[in-house]
Design an enzyme around this catalytic site. Structure first.
Site, PDB file in Angstrom:
ATOM      1  N   SER A  53       4.227  20.581  13.974  1.00  0.00           N
ATOM      2  CA  SER A  53       3.125  21.629  14.068  1.00  0.00           C
ATOM      3  C   SER A  53       2.885  21.907  15.495  1.00  0.00           C
ATOM      4  O   SER A  53       3.277  21.264  16.456  1.00  0.00           O
ATOM      5  CB  SER A  53       1.998  20.996  13.670  1.00  0.00           C
ATOM      6  OG  SER A  53       0.926  21.805  13.456  1.00  0.00           O
TER       7      SER A  53
ATOM      8  N   TYR B 261      -4.203  14.554  11.356  1.00  0.00           N
ATOM      9  CA  TYR B 261      -3.134  15.444  11.118  1.00  0.00           C
ATOM     10  C   TYR B 261      -2.390  15.618  12.667  1.00  0.00           C
ATOM     11  O   TYR B 261      -1.377  15.568  12.485  1.00  0.00           O
ATOM     12  CB  TYR B 261      -3.547  17.090  10.756  1.00  0.00           C
ATOM     13  CG  TYR B 261      -2.484  18.165  10.423  1.00  0.00           C
ATOM     14  CD1 TYR B 261      -1.978  18.025   9.283  1.00  0.00           C
ATOM     15  CD2 TYR B 261      -2.398  18.969  11.362  1.00  0.00           C
ATOM     16  CE1 TYR B 261      -0.785  18.951   9.149  1.00  0.00           C
ATOM     17  CE2 TYR B 261      -1.492  19.908  11.092  1.00  0.00           C
ATOM     18  CZ  TYR B 261      -0.609  19.898  10.207  1.00  0.00           C
ATOM     19  OH  TYR B 261       0.513  20.959   9.769  1.00  0.00           O
TER      20      TYR B 261
END
Length: 269
Positions: free
Chosen positions: A141, A154
């Site tokens: 990401s 995350y």
């Protein structure tokens, strides 16, 4: 890398980036083994992919299920006869500061986002080593490059994917198996809407955070899928998806400690 007549395994293929990547591969003639925890969704994607003239199978799979992942390569090999590409795309999101998050939620996210990637790679690597050319593609990401507040879990999982991928690439140098790590920026998927939130956080705070996150997700998944597959064709070690990902990566290289201050100046927020 020539993708025609290759066999690609794609996790999280029921929607978003996984679905779009599957279609980009299919347009190049790759056959597909599509996996997702949402059975009906991944079945629909397989049906659409077959209309593009490729062989596509669909599989109900939870990447956090160790036994299911261990058995999965045998199912794919039985259906397709070989495996050339592994795209570890399945992932979930968890918002909230570290102090807000329950340890169980942190563990839940790591089981899917990181340990799922490790399990899938371990299960499929012996099959990939048999091919003349093969590739492992792990989706990290933009938050595997920078670490914004409210994304401690995350970001930790996506940095872990990045570190694992980079080390694995070095370990596999000189073999027929390459490794790519993908850093998508703001891609318009349902990940923000579906993100798990701290159990005790006020509802209005949760919805406000989701709305902010959703506004940052602008790139069409189809565009993201094309960028990823082009990166695979070019054997790129690192695939940055979107202008925001490229900008943030440059900023982090220039100022790895104080990039957040520069980011605030650049964006006005």
């Amino acid at each position: 890398m020539k993708l025609a007549n290759r066999v690609a395994v794609v996790t999280g293929a029921g929607g978003g980036i996984g679905r779009a990547t599957a279609f980009s591969l299919a347009r190049r003639g790759s056959h597909l083994a599509l996996a997702d925890i949402d059975g009906p969704a991944v079945e629909r994607v397989a049906e659409e992919a077959r209309r593009l003239g490729v062989r596509a199978t669909h599989h109900l799979l939870d990447v956090a299920d160790r036994a299911a992942v261990h058995a999965f390569p045998g199912l794919v090999d039985g259906a397709h006869g070989r495996i050339d590409l592994l795209i570890n795309n399945a992932g979930v999101a968890l918002g909230g500061s570290f102090e807000q998050l329950a340890l169980e939620d942190f563990d839940w996210l790591m089981e899917i986002n990181f340990h799922g990637v490790v399990r899938m790679t371990r299960a499929f690597l012996p099959h990939l080593r048999l091919r003349d050319e093969a590739r492992i593609v792990n989706v990290s990401s933009i938050y595997g490059i920078i670490s914004p507040p409210g994304q401690s879990a995350y970001s930790a999982s996506k940095f872990a994917v990045r570190g694992f991928s980079n080390a694995l690439r070095h370990e596999l140098e000189g073999t027929t198996v390459g490794v790519s790590v993908v850093h998508p920026g703001g891609v318009a998927t349902a990940i923000a809407r579906n993100a798990r939130a701290p159990r005790d956080a006020p509802r209005d705070e949760i919805e406000r955070g989701r709305a902010i996150a959703q506004r940052l997700l602008r790139m069409a998944p189809e565009r993201a899928g094309e960028i990823i597959v082009r990166g695979i064709e070019r054997r790129q070690a690192r695939i940055l998806v979107g202008g925001d990902a490229r900008f943030v990566a440059m900023l982090e290289r220039l100022s790895p400690i104080h990039y957040r201050k520069l980011l605030k100046k650049a964006t006005g927020r």
